[in-house]
Design a protein around this motif. Structure first.
Motif, PDB file in Angstrom:
ATOM      1  N   ARG A 133      39.430  28.115  43.447  1.00  0.00           N
ATOM      2  CA  ARG A 133      38.498  28.540  44.492  1.00  0.00           C
ATOM      3  C   ARG A 133      38.000  29.944  44.199  1.00  0.00           C
ATOM      4  NH1 ARG A 133      41.708  28.860  49.095  1.00  0.00           N
ATOM      5  NH2 ARG A 133      39.805  29.181  50.298  1.00  0.00           N
ATOM      6  N   ASN A 134      36.733  30.130  44.430  1.00  0.00           N
ATOM      7  CA  ASN A 134      36.058  31.379  44.088  1.00  0.00           C
ATOM      8  C   ASN A 134      36.755  32.612  44.651  1.00  0.00           C
ATOM      9  OD1 ASN A 134      33.930  32.045  42.484  1.00  0.00           O
ATOM     10  ND2 ASN A 134      32.590  32.495  44.222  1.00  0.00           N
ATOM     11  N   VAL A 135      37.197  32.506  45.895  1.00  0.00           N
ATOM     12  CA  VAL A 135      37.787  33.659  46.567  1.00  0.00           C
ATOM     13  C   VAL A 135      39.055  34.118  45.843  1.00  0.00           C
ATOM     14  CG1 VAL A 135      38.855  32.063  48.210  1.00  0.00           C
ATOM     15  CG2 VAL A 135      38.717  34.484  48.774  1.00  0.00           C
ATOM     16  N   ASN A 136      39.882  33.182  45.411  1.00  0.00           N
ATOM     17  CA  ASN A 136      41.112  33.556  44.712  1.00  0.00           C
ATOM     18  C   ASN A 136      40.823  34.073  43.304  1.00  0.00           C
ATOM     19  OD1 ASN A 136      42.969  32.978  46.750  1.00  0.00           O
ATOM     20  ND2 ASN A 136      42.806  30.783  46.321  1.00  0.00           N
ATOM     21  N   LYS A 137      39.851  33.447  42.654  1.00  0.00           N
ATOM     22  CA  LYS A 137      39.459  33.902  41.319  1.00  0.00           C
ATOM     23  C   LYS A 137      39.008  35.356  41.388  1.00  0.00           C
ATOM     24  CE  LYS A 137      35.594  33.351  39.553  1.00  0.00           C
ATOM     25  NZ  LYS A 137      34.277  32.754  39.328  1.00  0.00           N
ATOM     26  N   LYS A 138      38.174  35.656  42.375  1.00  0.00           N
ATOM     27  CA  LYS A 138      37.670  37.027  42.533  1.00  0.00           C
ATOM     28  C   LYS A 138      38.814  38.010  42.780  1.00  0.00           C
ATOM     29  CE  LYS A 138      32.925  36.528  44.326  1.00  0.00           C
ATOM     30  NZ  LYS A 138      32.378  36.522  42.985  1.00  0.00           N
ATOM     31  N   ASN A 139      39.804  37.600  43.567  1.00  0.00           N
ATOM     32  CA  ASN A 139      40.938  38.489  43.842  1.00  0.00           C
ATOM     33  C   ASN A 139      41.690  38.856  42.561  1.00  0.00           C
ATOM     34  OD1 ASN A 139      40.312  38.356  46.530  1.00  0.00           O
ATOM     35  ND2 ASN A 139      42.007  37.008  47.104  1.00  0.00           N
ATOM     36  N   LEU A 140      41.941  37.845  41.717  1.00  0.00           N
ATOM     37  CA  LEU A 140      42.680  38.138  40.480  1.00  0.00           C
ATOM     38  C   LEU A 140      41.819  38.937  39.505  1.00  0.00           C
ATOM     39  CD1 LEU A 140      44.838  34.953  39.823  1.00  0.00           C
ATOM     40  CD2 LEU A 140      45.346  36.986  41.178  1.00  0.00           C
ATOM     41  N   GLU A 141      40.526  38.698  39.529  1.00  0.00           N
ATOM     42  CA  GLU A 141      39.641  39.507  38.684  1.00  0.00           C
ATOM     43  C   GLU A 141      39.637  40.967  39.140  1.00  0.00           C
ATOM     44  OE1 GLU A 141      36.484  36.086  37.106  1.00  0.00           O
ATOM     45  OE2 GLU A 141      35.952  37.326  38.848  1.00  0.00           O
ATOM     46  N   THR A 536      44.860  44.602  47.713  1.00  0.00           N
ATOM     47  CA  THR A 536      44.548  43.881  48.951  1.00  0.00           C
ATOM     48  C   THR A 536      43.558  44.679  49.801  1.00  0.00           C
ATOM     49  OG1 THR A 536      46.779  42.959  48.876  1.00  0.00           O
ATOM     50  CG2 THR A 536      45.572  42.726  50.948  1.00  0.00           C
ATOM     51  N   ILE A 537      43.775  46.002  49.882  1.00  0.00           N
ATOM     52  CA  ILE A 537      42.841  46.838  50.645  1.00  0.00           C
ATOM     53  C   ILE A 537      41.466  46.837  49.998  1.00  0.00           C
ATOM     54  CG2 ILE A 537      42.298  49.232  51.236  1.00  0.00           C
ATOM     55  CD1 ILE A 537      45.138  49.705  51.837  1.00  0.00           C
ATOM     56  N   PHE A 538      41.447  47.010  48.686  1.00  0.00           N
ATOM     57  CA  PHE A 538      40.157  47.032  47.996  1.00  0.00           C
ATOM     58  C   PHE A 538      39.457  45.678  48.061  1.00  0.00           C
ATOM     59  CE2 PHE A 538      39.806  50.887  44.930  1.00  0.00           C
ATOM     60  CZ  PHE A 538      40.093  51.743  45.972  1.00  0.00           C
ATOM     61  N   SER A 543      46.510  39.520  53.107  1.00  0.00           N
ATOM     62  CA  SER A 543      47.890  39.428  52.630  1.00  0.00           C
ATOM     63  C   SER A 543      47.947  39.726  51.143  1.00  0.00           C
ATOM     64  CB  SER A 543      48.413  38.017  52.891  1.00  0.00           C
ATOM     65  OG  SER A 543      49.580  37.795  52.134  1.00  0.00           O
ATOM     66  N   ILE A 544      49.038  40.405  50.722  1.00  0.00           N
ATOM     67  CA  ILE A 544      49.202  40.670  49.289  1.00  0.00           C
ATOM     68  C   ILE A 544      49.319  39.367  48.501  1.00  0.00           C
ATOM     69  CG2 ILE A 544      50.214  42.978  49.565  1.00  0.00           C
ATOM     70  CD1 ILE A 544      52.964  41.785  49.000  1.00  0.00           C
ATOM     71  N   ARG A 545      49.753  38.298  49.153  1.00  0.00           N
ATOM     72  CA  ARG A 545      49.867  37.009  48.449  1.00  0.00           C
ATOM     73  C   ARG A 545      48.561  36.570  47.811  1.00  0.00           C
ATOM     74  NH1 ARG A 545      53.347  33.241  52.574  1.00  0.00           N
ATOM     75  NH2 ARG A 545      54.634  34.981  53.176  1.00  0.00           N
ATOM     76  N   ASP A 546      47.462  36.893  48.513  1.00  0.00           N
ATOM     77  CA  ASP A 546      46.164  36.438  48.018  1.00  0.00           C
ATOM     78  C   ASP A 546      45.775  37.150  46.733  1.00  0.00           C
ATOM     79  OD1 ASP A 546      46.087  34.877  50.256  1.00  0.00           O
ATOM     80  OD2 ASP A 546      44.908  36.314  51.424  1.00  0.00           O
ATOM     81  N   PHE A 547      46.516  38.203  46.383  1.00  0.00           N
ATOM     82  CA  PHE A 547      46.192  38.963  45.184  1.00  0.00           C
ATOM     83  C   PHE A 547      47.267  38.811  44.114  1.00  0.00           C
ATOM     84  CE2 PHE A 547      43.519  40.387  48.477  1.00  0.00           C
ATOM     85  CZ  PHE A 547      42.336  40.741  47.857  1.00  0.00           C
ATOM     86  N   MET A 548      48.120  37.798  44.272  1.00  0.00           N
ATOM     87  CA  MET A 548      49.122  37.446  43.273  1.00  0.00           C
ATOM     88  C   MET A 548      48.820  36.028  42.809  1.00  0.00           C
ATOM     89  SD  MET A 548      52.601  38.716  45.135  1.00  0.00           S
ATOM     90  CE  MET A 548      53.049  40.444  45.141  1.00  0.00           C
ATOM     91  N   ALA A 549      49.000  35.791  41.512  1.00  0.00           N
ATOM     92  CA  ALA A 549      48.676  34.462  40.991  1.00  0.00           C
ATOM     93  C   ALA A 549      49.615  33.405  41.567  1.00  0.00           C
ATOM     94  CB  ALA A 549      48.746  34.466  39.464  1.00  0.00           C
ATOM     95  N   PHE A 550      50.921  33.707  41.554  1.00  0.00           N
ATOM     96  CA  PHE A 550      51.898  32.705  41.977  1.00  0.00           C
ATOM     97  C   PHE A 550      52.916  33.341  42.927  1.00  0.00           C
ATOM     98  CE2 PHE A 550      50.414  31.440  37.706  1.00  0.00           C
ATOM     99  CZ  PHE A 550      49.909  30.178  37.986  1.00  0.00           C
ATOM    100  N   PRO A 551      52.506  33.573  44.196  1.00  0.00           N
ATOM    101  CA  PRO A 551      53.421  34.231  45.145  1.00  0.00           C
ATOM    102  C   PRO A 551      54.502  33.275  45.644  1.00  0.00           C
ATOM    103  CG  PRO A 551      51.419  33.583  46.260  1.00  0.00           C
ATOM    104  CD  PRO A 551      51.232  33.194  44.820  1.00  0.00           C
ATOM    105  N   LYS A 552      55.510  33.848  46.277  1.00  0.00           N
ATOM    106  CA  LYS A 552      56.561  33.034  46.890  1.00  0.00           C
ATOM    107  C   LYS A 552      56.296  32.941  48.402  1.00  0.00           C
ATOM    108  CE  LYS A 552      59.676  33.363  43.156  1.00  0.00           C
ATOM    109  NZ  LYS A 552      58.697  33.954  42.265  1.00  0.00           N
TER     110      LYS A 552
END
Lengths: 582, 582
Positions: A133-141, A536-538, A543-552
């Motif tokens: 999903r675009n939103v997650n891809k953008k977060n990791l980028e 996450t702020i930027f 949630s910080i989870r959204d900026f981790m590839a494989f969160p718990k």
């Protein structure tokens, strides 16, 4: 490469070229004799066209392509008659003359769209689809760009990145460690680092002068709110510096990231002492995007016969601008809200400053209009405003008012996510008293140095000692903290003793550091930033989870790979441990 | 900053400036009325001068400065009358007018010099002092530059760095895992990754197309030779690629690092199949800085009545150029050397090709001068050379000859450390048969794809299947390896079944990956480089330890912080484990 171009790069100027694209089927549409397939990859979406008139067998084949099939398609780039200005590739399409299915796909368990129909549990189980999903891809980028900008900036400033070990030693101070049984040293354990604190200090003793590291850290905590068992820090340390050097060095790093990533010029960061932050914002991490600061009212409310106020250590209030028309119901709801255990206030007194200039309060019995006017003036309230007052023990009241302030700021739309107001908070207390265990704990960690003039207080009034410590706060979120460290063996020993360590315990756990201080330790200090939080702020995320590839998840589980899991008897035996039934 | 300049930056043009330096006392010398102190920091050494005539009290104070004291000294930069051309700062000195001892130092347990008197155990215990030595500082600086160059290059090529988790799942395949007991999930364990293999493949399924990561990996192995329990990989993966794309992409990365770090242009890398490497070099990681390749001699030595050769599966030799004058004693010593268990040869036959053209062998009884001439021709030997021959089982003989070849290369000075000869080795076997457990193991790992035309052999002759796999070898050291992966669920299932997994076992351990392959997995492949090893080769070092800030010893211990160590009963109880006496 199996492709000549990505799905994000073709433009009108490529018209006429023969290309080959690889990607995933985002969607397909049959329109009379034409079939359109949107092919997606990391870089964008390009429209493929199949024409029954031109090539009926191929078009019939294309109609069988399901969502998320992986396809390689060849054909000529053509200008679209019906352009889509919303897409960078919207001026062109590919007139496909052959294609190959590289892999099929079952129907995904949720839609691969920004607004997906998948719940969190399901998306975590199929995280590899969620990440499409675009939103997650953008977060990791974003995270990648943050990391590379940070590293290059630090490198340019003469900092050297040094990897410190992951298999270290367990220390009972601080949060709970994850431990790793050693097979070669039966009955003994490594611990995973909560931070590379002592190692970076040893690197200063070693003369590395300007160190940084983007580093995984670990804490075995109960995962309330936005915590993860493993997280990433930007960990930094410098020698031969004062606090001012650290603040300016890392303010410059932060400004650089604001400029490069957010294209924002924040100007110089504000600074505030811990005491003032607590007094005016009821928080050690104030959100200074808006005012509504706390006003102390002890001097003007006491002695009027209102027992709640008379008995309170602190009476203080905030002024909610433009809220004088709050209904009785709204005020009751607000009172209930502050009484919840998360806020913990005992009640809420309100004074409406009517647009007509009249003042009305919930405690009119005790205060004359003249009294209310004085309170309103003290709170710099204007006609149309609403003053909200709490009373009780000092710190608890400050914190509760700070929480109410944030809630009112949110309700009044004062927390603009596009505005960034970074703030240094300084002069933290060195120690915190814990009623339960009847001892002091280090507010930051045991290596933080006291403000020099407060050192004598370590003997007489430890709770009053200020630390040479500082936090960086952005919009109410603490994204980093650090201190000038102790670099003197005797002071470090003293600090451990104030924390209740015996000399033997101090030596056993931190002997290596105190020994190092005997061989020419330079004055040094540093800071560590929560990289996940900063991203996450930027990224404007929740949630910080959204900026981790494989969160718990909240139980510390990765539901995708299904871990933690049991291990074999052979493994347990080799490690010289056995399970105890809980 | 407590300093105006570093100890490495002052030059003649600074003469006359008043400066303040901070650093460590490297040494001090009293010369009549003058006292010289060499002040050292990360950047260099600058000479401080104290003059009895000018300031006797200060000079007397300066004479008390011991080695490794931390000092801040102020004074004027002056041109030296007696310049030292060996030091970048050798043209100047500081006429000190005041100084401050920032910290004292006990006498260090070993000298802080390139040639130190400290043994390894002692230096590891005081690693923070060992790291002050120039050689170690340079190693960590090289490592930092390697990392930053790698990251920027990969970023420029469109790769995105993504952090994969450290707390993952234990799998019995491969080396032994370190495990981490979970407190929140009683009786269950995380494992530390041996590599992020499955996660990077999932990132390809997620569409991230070009991934890399500099990442810590962990193996709980017995630490022979140059192994460490934690080490760092440059881990990479790409989608929509062929093997050729991977080789050229990462050959370009390596060339970039050669240019930037070593200032060397290697030209295009050589390539060699695994079979040829074994045949000609007796190794799957040939050092091709020199020839001395292995020549098969079966055809020319058999049938002459020499039973050792007649019975052997393989007779082969190498030609040691210019060694015909080796003495009987030297040859005996060489024979003993190859008979050691580390080499494992049963013997060594030699043929001297005298400078006068005569041929003499240790098996003259069986071979005529004419026979010997044919052997010599086959080995392309010249007058003055020495042919060394072994016989026995094919693979064992190849390996032993390969080891002898390296030894002769070393003795003859053919392995120039300033020369770099990178080599791709390709077409590895997919599987290795293990006699002990009577099953096949994956030579790389179970996710490596077979060469497509060999897939049918999986059913009929698994040992003959070639893998779509490759290694990068520099000067005989394998610094990286990778493969095109399986991206098809059925082929992956087949692979697990060849490796002896039941369907249930495969599903339990790798179900998440096989499930992912059902939702549109793209063709993909990648490579991982041993970052510590690569740094060691570029730094011209002997051991990867020298390129790690805080390595562990052969028992997996960090002797500086004294870990692994015992943990408390409370910790054990919380983790639901107890110790078993070994």
């Amino acid at each position: 490469m199996l492709r000549t171009h990505t799905c994000g790069e073709l433009r009108q100027e490529h018209a006429g070229q023969v290309v080959r694209l690889c990607g995933w089927v985002q969607r397909s549409r049959d329109m009379g004799g034409l079939t359109f397939v949107d092919l997606r990859d990391r870089y964008g979406i390009t429209q493929l066209v199949f024409n029954m008139e031109g090539n009926a067998p191929l078009t019939l084949e294309a109609r069988k392509l399901g969502r998320e099939f992986v396809v390689a398609a060849s054909g000529k780039v053509a200008e679209r008659s019906n352009k889509n200005p919303k897409m960078p590739t919207g001026d062109v399409e590919i007139l496909v003359d052959s294609f190959e299915i590289l892999n099929e796909s079952k129907i995904p368990p949720f839609t691969i769209e920004d607004n997906t129909d998948g719940g969190e549990e399901l998306r975590m189980k199929y995280r590899y689809l969620d990440l499409r999903r675009n939103v997650n891809k953008k977060n990791l980028e974003l995270r990648h760009r943050m990391a590379i900008e940070t590293r290059n900036y630090m490198n340019d400033q003469g900092f050297i990145e040094i990897e410190t070990p992951v298999l270290i030693k367990s220390t009972p101070e601080g949060a709970r460690d994850f431990v790793v049984p050693s097979r070669m040293n039966a009955g003994q354990f490594y611990a995973l680092p909560q931070s590379p604190q002592t190692f970076k200090q040893l690197l200063m003793v070693a003369g590395f002068d300007r160190y940084f590291q983007l580093v995984k850290c670990f804490r075995d905590e109960d995962l309330r709110a936005d915590r993860q068992p493993e997280f990433t820090q930007i960990d930094c340390e410098m020698s031969f510096v004062t606090q001012e050097d650290i603040l300016s060095t890392f303010e410059n790093l932060a400004k650089h990231l604001f400029r490069k990533i957010k294209e924002v010029d924040t100007g110089d960061f504000h600074r505030m002492t811990y005491d003032r932050a607590m007094l005016e914002y009821g928080s050690d991490k104030p959100d200074i995007r808006f005012g509504m600061t706390i006003t102390e009212l002890n001097g003007v409310v006491k002695g009027k016969g209102f027992k709640v106020f008379d008995d309170a250590e602190l009476v203080a209030g905030i002024n909610a601008s433009g809220c004088s028309e709050y209904s009785r119901k709204q005020l009751d709801e607000l009172t209930d809200w502050v009484k919840r255990p998360q806020v913990g206030a005992s009640g809420l007194v309100s004074i409406r400053f009517g647009a007509d200039g009249t003042l009305k309060s919930s405690v009119d019995k005790f205060y004359t209009p003249e009294d209310l006017k004085i309170i309103a003036e003290k709170c710099t309230a204007q006609p149309g405003d609403l003053i909200l007052i709490m009373a009780g023990k000092k710190e608890k009241t400050q914190t509760a008012l700070g929480t109410l302030r944030l809630e009112m700021g949110k309700r009044l739309g004062l927390m603009d996510p596009a505005v960034f107001k970074p703030l240094w908070v300084t002069n933290f207390p060195l120690l915190e008293w814990d009623e339960e265990t009847k001892r002091f704990y280090a507010k930051h960690h045991p290596f933080t140095s006291p403000v020099p003039e407060d050192i004598p207080l370590l003997d007489t009034d430890p709770g009053a000692v200020r630390a040479n410590a500082y936090d960086l706060v952005i919009n109410g979120v603490e994204i980093g903290g650090g201190s000038i460290r102790i670099h003197n063996r005797d002071l470090q020993k003293k600090m451990f003793s104030v924390l209740g360590f015996t000399d033997e315990q101090a030596q056993e756990q931190f002997g290596f550091l105190m020994n190092a201080f005997e061989y020419g330790a330079p004055p040094h200090g540093g800071i560590a930033f929560g990289f996940d939080r900063w991203c996450t702020i930027f990224g404007g995320g929740e949630s910080i989870r959204d900026f981790m590839a494989f969160p718990k998840n909240n139980s510390g589980r990765d539901v995708m790979i299904d871990t933690p899991s049991s291990i074999s008897e052979v493994q347990l035996k080799e490690l010289n441990i056995k399970l105890v039934n809980p």
